[in-house]
Design an enzyme around this catalytic site. Structure first.
Site, PDB file in Angstrom:
ATOM      1  N   HIS A   1      -9.493   1.454   4.379  1.00 57.20           N
ATOM      2  CA  HIS A   1      -8.248   1.542   5.162  1.00 57.20           C
ATOM      3  C   HIS A   1      -8.491   2.478   6.351  1.00 57.20           C
ATOM      4  CE1 HIS A   1      -4.116   2.507   6.232  1.00 57.20           C
ATOM      5  NE2 HIS A   1      -3.751   1.421   5.582  1.00 57.20           N
TER       6      HIS A   1
ATOM      7  N   SER B   1       3.074  -2.566  10.209  1.00 56.71           N
ATOM      8  CA  SER B   1       4.517  -2.626  10.407  1.00 56.71           C
ATOM      9  C   SER B   1       5.127  -3.991  10.053  1.00 56.71           C
ATOM     10  CB  SER B   1       4.889  -2.212  11.838  1.00 56.71           C
ATOM     11  OG  SER B   1       4.469  -0.876  12.078  1.00 56.71           O
TER      12      SER B   1
ATOM     13  N   GLU C   1      -5.801  -5.044  10.204  1.00 56.23           N
ATOM     14  CA  GLU C   1      -4.748  -4.073  10.478  1.00 56.23           C
ATOM     15  C   GLU C   1      -5.031  -3.341  11.793  1.00 56.23           C
ATOM     16  OE1 GLU C   1      -2.593  -2.890   6.638  1.00 56.23           O
ATOM     17  OE2 GLU C   1      -4.280  -1.516   6.869  1.00 56.23           O
TER      18      GLU C   1
ATOM     19  N   GLY D   1       2.141   1.942  10.598  1.00 53.06           N
ATOM     20  CA  GLY D   1       3.101   3.033  10.453  1.00 53.06           C
ATOM     21  C   GLY D   1       3.800   3.404  11.748  1.00 53.06           C
TER      22      GLY D   1
ATOM     23  N   GLY E   1       2.683  -1.292   4.257  1.00 51.95           N
ATOM     24  CA  GLY E   1       2.790   0.128   3.929  1.00 51.95           C
ATOM     25  C   GLY E   1       4.233   0.521   3.697  1.00 51.95           C
ATOM     26  N   GLY E   2       4.858   1.069   4.726  1.00 52.70           N
ATOM     27  CA  GLY E   2       6.207   1.612   4.627  1.00 52.70           C
ATOM     28  C   GLY E   2       7.210   0.726   3.904  1.00 52.70           C
TER      29      GLY E   2
ATOM     30  N   GLU F   1      -6.830   4.778   7.569  1.00 56.38           N
ATOM     31  CA  GLU F   1      -6.535   6.198   7.311  1.00 56.38           C
ATOM     32  C   GLU F   1      -7.714   6.859   6.592  1.00 56.38           C
ATOM     33  OE1 GLU F   1      -2.794   5.518   5.352  1.00 56.38           O
ATOM     34  OE2 GLU F   1      -1.942   4.859   7.257  1.00 56.38           O
TER      35      GLU F   1
ATOM     36  N   ASN G   1       0.879  -1.172   0.000  1.00 58.01           N
ATOM     37  CA  ASN G   1       0.000   0.000   0.000  1.00 58.01           C
ATOM     38  C   ASN G   1       0.913   1.217   0.000  1.00 58.01           C
ATOM     39  OD1 ASN G   1      -1.802   2.055   0.455  1.00 58.01           O
ATOM     40  ND2 ASN G   1      -2.152   1.546   2.609  1.00 58.01           N
ATOM     41  N   TRP G   2       1.010   1.845  -1.152  1.00 52.62           N
ATOM     42  CA  TRP G   2       1.956   2.964  -1.278  1.00 52.62           C
ATOM     43  C   TRP G   2       1.465   4.232  -0.591  1.00 52.62           C
ATOM     44  CZ3 TRP G   2       4.363   3.143  -6.902  1.00 52.62           C
ATOM     45  CH2 TRP G   2       5.052   1.943  -7.141  1.00 52.62           C
ATOM     46  N   LYS G   3       0.179   4.255  -0.245  1.00 52.82           N
ATOM     47  CA  LYS G   3      -0.431   5.457   0.370  1.00 52.82           C
ATOM     48  C   LYS G   3      -0.226   6.659  -0.547  1.00 52.82           C
ATOM     49  CE  LYS G   3       0.510   3.404   4.833  1.00 52.82           C
ATOM     50  NZ  LYS G   3       0.246   3.518   6.245  1.00 52.82           N
TER      51      LYS G   3
HETATM   52  C1  PEP Z   1      -0.793  -0.011   5.721  1.00 57.12           C
HETATM   53  O1  PEP Z   1      -0.642   1.052   5.160  1.00 57.12           O
HETATM   54  O2  PEP Z   1      -1.794  -0.687   5.458  1.00 57.12           O
HETATM   55  C2  PEP Z   1       0.216  -0.451   6.693  1.00 57.12           C
HETATM   56  C3  PEP Z   1       0.042  -1.592   7.295  1.00 57.12           C
HETATM   57  O3  PEP Z   1       1.288   0.374   6.885  1.00 57.12           O
HETATM   58  P1  PEP Z   1       2.686  -0.028   7.608  1.00 57.12           P
HETATM   59  O4  PEP Z   1       3.118  -1.333   7.020  1.00 57.12           O
HETATM   60  O5  PEP Z   1       3.597   1.102   7.284  1.00 57.12           O
HETATM   61  O6  PEP Z   1       2.390  -0.148   9.067  1.00 57.12           O
END
Ligand code: PEP
Length: 249
Positions: free
Chosen positions: A95, A213, A167, A173, A234-235, A97, A10-12
């Protein structure tokens, strides 16, 4: 039935179109895998160039959001037809966010899920509890409620093809990953809930990811759990580490 793992990035709100193409070209050789489905969910403006850049590779492409109407006066939104027209087959829905900053609710998630299925797009349906909810001991009840609403009026045949991403909000994040036991407990409860709504076949087929994470160091332990069918990342999906997550074994 053995479920194939699916690892999705997930590049956000990261990467301009030219940066996106460069990242795809960097990651392409690193994420090659026959055992795992690999998906890059990218910003709307990156979809066309990324679809072009992944041609001939094992990488599939998804959107990060989609509206639940076909077309019309919804300034700034993206319709399902716009996604299917360019060949997008997956979309992240709900999501945390989007729930936090863009007022998405379980009800809008359900509308989007139904609309995605109507157009043959596979939804990655996100759910997760806050730290307060976890500390209050209401995690499972909360998640069951999210799942029940998200799947309202979804048929068993559709549900079998859906992807759920568990999640925990406190792990997204933050660098704070749920332990593999914590993640497995909730993913198992989600699978039970799907079995209650539908039947054993749907319960066995639906894929449930963990997200929060995930990195090259913890993916193997998380993905080894019986009810965790891969990750939403994500990251770490923006770096070479993503290749190590895909090839976690
Ligand atoms: C996400 O954006 O869905 C996510 C899990 O981010 P991260 O891996 O950075 O925690």
């Amino acid at each position: 039935m053995a479920r194939k793992k699916i690892v999705a990035g997930n590049w956000k709100m990261n990467k301009t179109p030219s940066e996106a193409v460069a990242l795809v070209n960097e990651l392409k050789p690193l994420v090659a895998s026959e055992d795992v489905d690999v998906l890059f969910c990218v910003p709307a403006i990156d979809l066309v160039p990324v679809l072009e850049a992944v041609k001939g590779s094992n990488i599939q492409v998804g959107a990060e959001n989609m509206y639940f109407e076909e077309s019309g006066a919804y300034t700034g939104e993206i319709s399902p037809n716009m996604l299917t027209d360019i060949g997008v087959k997956y979309v992240i829905i709900g999501h945390s966010e989007r729930r936090e900053y863009f007022a998405e609710t379980d009800e809008t998630v359900n509308k989007k899920v139904l609309k995605a299925f109507e157009h043959g797009i596979t939804p990655i349906i996100c759910c997760g509890e806050s730290l307060t909810q976890r500390e209050q001991g209401i995690t499972i009840d909360w998640i069951r409620q999210q799942i029940k609403i998200a799947f309202q009026n979804v048929t068993a045949d559709q549900a079998k093809t859906a992807i759920i991403a568990y999640e925990p909000i406190w792990a997204i994040g933050t660098g704070k990953t749920a332990t593999s036991d914590q993640a497995e407990e909730v993913c198992a409860a989600i699978r039970e809930c799907i079995g209650e709504i539908y039947d054993d076949a749907t319960k066995e087929e639906i894929r449930i990811q963990y997200g929060g994470s995930v990195n090259a160091g913890n993916a193997a332990e998380l993905f080894a759990k019986p009810n965790i069918d891969g990750g939403l990342v994500g990251g770490a999906s923006l770096k070479a580490d993503f290749g190590k997550i895909v090839n976690y074994k």
